[in-house]
Structures are given as structure tokens and as C-alpha cells.
Motif scaffolding. Sequence first.
Motif, PDB file in Angstrom:
ATOM      1  N   HIS A  22     -34.576  14.411-143.706  1.00 47.08           N
ATOM      2  CA  HIS A  22     -34.612  14.615-145.149  1.00 47.08           C
ATOM      3  C   HIS A  22     -35.543  15.762-145.544  1.00 47.08           C
ATOM      4  CE1 HIS A  22     -32.172  11.098-145.985  1.00 47.08           C
ATOM      5  NE2 HIS A  22     -32.836  10.495-145.022  1.00 47.08           N
ATOM      6  N   ASN A  23     -35.815  16.672-144.603  1.00 44.42           N
ATOM      7  CA  ASN A  23     -36.696  17.828-144.844  1.00 44.42           C
ATOM      8  C   ASN A  23     -38.048  17.400-145.390  1.00 44.42           C
ATOM      9  OD1 ASN A  23     -34.769  19.753-143.986  1.00 44.42           O
ATOM     10  ND2 ASN A  23     -33.761  19.602-145.969  1.00 44.42           N
ATOM     11  N   GLY A  24     -38.542  16.280-144.903  1.00 44.27           N
ATOM     12  CA  GLY A  24     -39.828  15.751-145.354  1.00 44.27           C
ATOM     13  C   GLY A  24     -40.910  15.961-144.316  1.00 44.27           C
ATOM     14  N   ALA A  25     -42.032  15.352-144.569  1.00 42.58           N
ATOM     15  CA  ALA A  25     -43.178  15.441-143.670  1.00 42.58           C
ATOM     16  C   ALA A  25     -43.758  14.047-143.485  1.00 42.58           C
ATOM     17  CB  ALA A  25     -44.236  16.369-144.249  1.00 42.58           C
ATOM     18  N   ILE A  26     -44.439  13.851-142.380  1.00 38.54           N
ATOM     19  CA  ILE A  26     -45.052  12.557-142.101  1.00 38.54           C
ATOM     20  C   ILE A  26     -46.460  12.772-141.558  1.00 38.54           C
ATOM     21  CG2 ILE A  26     -44.033  12.433-139.793  1.00 38.54           C
ATOM     22  CD1 ILE A  26     -43.808   9.361-140.300  1.00 38.54           C
ATOM     23  N   HIS A  27     -47.337  11.865-141.923  1.00 35.16           N
ATOM     24  CA  HIS A  27     -48.718  11.900-141.440  1.00 35.16           C
ATOM     25  C   HIS A  27     -49.102  10.462-141.102  1.00 35.16           C
ATOM     26  CE1 HIS A  27     -52.881  13.237-141.110  1.00 35.16           C
ATOM     27  NE2 HIS A  27     -53.198  12.086-141.680  1.00 35.16           N
ATOM     28  N   ALA A  28     -49.857  10.299-140.047  1.00 34.45           N
ATOM     29  CA  ALA A  28     -50.284   8.959-139.645  1.00 34.45           C
ATOM     30  C   ALA A  28     -51.800   8.914-139.502  1.00 34.45           C
ATOM     31  CB  ALA A  28     -49.629   8.576-138.326  1.00 34.45           C
ATOM     32  N   ASP A  29     -52.381   7.797-139.913  1.00 33.91           N
ATOM     33  CA  ASP A  29     -53.814   7.551-139.761  1.00 33.91           C
ATOM     34  C   ASP A  29     -54.000   6.330-138.879  1.00 33.91           C
ATOM     35  OD1 ASP A  29     -54.989   9.589-141.453  1.00 33.91           O
ATOM     36  OD2 ASP A  29     -54.129   8.476-143.138  1.00 33.91           O
ATOM     37  N   ASN A  30     -54.858   6.457-137.896  1.00 34.10           N
ATOM     38  CA  ASN A  30     -55.155   5.373-136.973  1.00 34.10           C
ATOM     39  C   ASN A  30     -56.251   4.505-137.577  1.00 34.10           C
ATOM     40  OD1 ASN A  30     -55.843   3.744-134.816  1.00 34.10           O
ATOM     41  ND2 ASN A  30     -55.651   5.379-133.328  1.00 34.10           N
ATOM     42  N   THR A  31     -56.000   3.208-137.643  1.00 34.74           N
ATOM     43  CA  THR A  31     -56.994   2.286-138.211  1.00 34.74           C
ATOM     44  C   THR A  31     -57.906   1.689-137.147  1.00 34.74           C
ATOM     45  OG1 THR A  31     -55.396   0.484-138.117  1.00 34.74           O
ATOM     46  CG2 THR A  31     -55.529   1.709-140.176  1.00 34.74           C
ATOM     47  N   GLY A  32     -57.748   2.109-135.919  1.00 36.20           N
ATOM     48  CA  GLY A  32     -58.568   1.616-134.822  1.00 36.20           C
ATOM     49  C   GLY A  32     -57.704   1.096-133.688  1.00 36.20           C
ATOM     50  N   LYS A  33     -58.195   1.192-132.492  1.00 31.85           N
ATOM     51  CA  LYS A  33     -57.427   0.774-131.327  1.00 31.85           C
ATOM     52  C   LYS A  33     -56.984  -0.688-131.456  1.00 31.85           C
ATOM     53  CE  LYS A  33     -57.280   0.890-126.373  1.00 31.85           C
ATOM     54  NZ  LYS A  33     -57.703   1.584-125.209  1.00 31.85           N
ATOM     55  N   GLY A  34     -55.676  -0.877-131.306  1.00 29.63           N
ATOM     56  CA  GLY A  34     -55.118  -2.215-131.394  1.00 29.63           C
ATOM     57  C   GLY A  34     -54.892  -2.731-132.808  1.00 29.63           C
ATOM     58  N   LEU A  45     -38.033  15.462-154.058  1.00 32.41           N
ATOM     59  CA  LEU A  45     -37.419  14.758-155.165  1.00 32.41           C
ATOM     60  C   LEU A  45     -36.474  15.720-155.874  1.00 32.41           C
ATOM     61  CD1 LEU A  45     -37.330  12.227-156.991  1.00 32.41           C
ATOM     62  CD2 LEU A  45     -39.176  13.265-158.308  1.00 32.41           C
ATOM     63  N   LEU A  46     -35.227  15.314-156.063  1.00 34.99           N
ATOM     64  CA  LEU A  46     -34.267  16.145-156.781  1.00 34.99           C
ATOM     65  C   LEU A  46     -34.563  16.092-158.268  1.00 34.99           C
ATOM     66  CD1 LEU A  46     -30.947  15.145-154.987  1.00 34.99           C
ATOM     67  CD2 LEU A  46     -32.286  17.212-154.650  1.00 34.99           C
ATOM     68  N   GLU A  47     -34.553  17.258-158.917  1.00 34.00           N
ATOM     69  CA  GLU A  47     -34.801  17.291-160.351  1.00 34.00           C
ATOM     70  C   GLU A  47     -33.556  16.916-161.136  1.00 34.00           C
ATOM     71  OE1 GLU A  47     -36.824  20.635-161.949  1.00 34.00           O
ATOM     72  OE2 GLU A  47     -38.148  20.784-160.223  1.00 34.00           O
ATOM     73  N   SER A  48     -32.392  17.271-160.631  1.00 32.08           N
ATOM     74  CA  SER A  48     -31.170  16.936-161.342  1.00 32.08           C
ATOM     75  C   SER A  48     -30.057  16.666-160.348  1.00 32.08           C
ATOM     76  CB  SER A  48     -30.761  18.063-162.290  1.00 32.08           C
ATOM     77  OG  SER A  48     -30.467  19.223-161.545  1.00 32.08           O
ATOM     78  N   VAL A  49     -29.069  15.940-160.817  1.00 33.65           N
ATOM     79  CA  VAL A  49     -27.905  15.628-160.008  1.00 33.65           C
ATOM     80  C   VAL A  49     -26.693  16.162-160.751  1.00 33.65           C
ATOM     81  CG1 VAL A  49     -26.530  13.785-158.997  1.00 33.65           C
ATOM     82  CG2 VAL A  49     -29.022  13.571-159.095  1.00 33.65           C
ATOM     83  N   ALA A  50     -25.808  16.846-160.033  1.00 38.92           N
ATOM     84  CA  ALA A  50     -24.607  17.386-160.657  1.00 38.92           C
ATOM     85  C   ALA A  50     -23.750  16.249-161.204  1.00 38.92           C
ATOM     86  CB  ALA A  50     -23.806  18.211-159.651  1.00 38.92           C
TER      87      ALA A  50
END
Length: 52
Positions: A22-34, A45-50
Motif C-alpha cells: 500500500h506504499n506505506g511505511a512501518i516502524h517497530a519498537d522493542n519493548t524488551g526481550k521476550g 489517505l486518499l483525499e477524494s474518490v472518483a
Amino acid sequence: MIEGLSGTGADGAIAHHIAKLHNGAIHADNTGKGKGAIFSVKLLLLESVASY
């Protein structure tokens, strides 16, 4: 690989694939081992739809 985290397993691979589709991006944060990770996904986000 997801920005911010390596070794996220199947969950990370699936989320990364969906974001890329979807031409997006992803980021992950580690909350600690295990303790898992928090994934943030940004999608356009599309501004308008035909109209028909």
C-alpha cells in the motif's frame, strides 16, 4: 527489514509486506526481550474518490 527492529518474526514480515503493498511505511519498537514489539504503520489517505 523493518526500520527500528530486526528479528520481528512472522508478524513483522506480514506487516512489512502489507505496508509495502500500500506504499506505506512501518516502524517497530522493542519493548524488551521476550515482551514483544509495537508496530506503527503509516498509509496514504486518499483525499477524494472518483464518482461513478
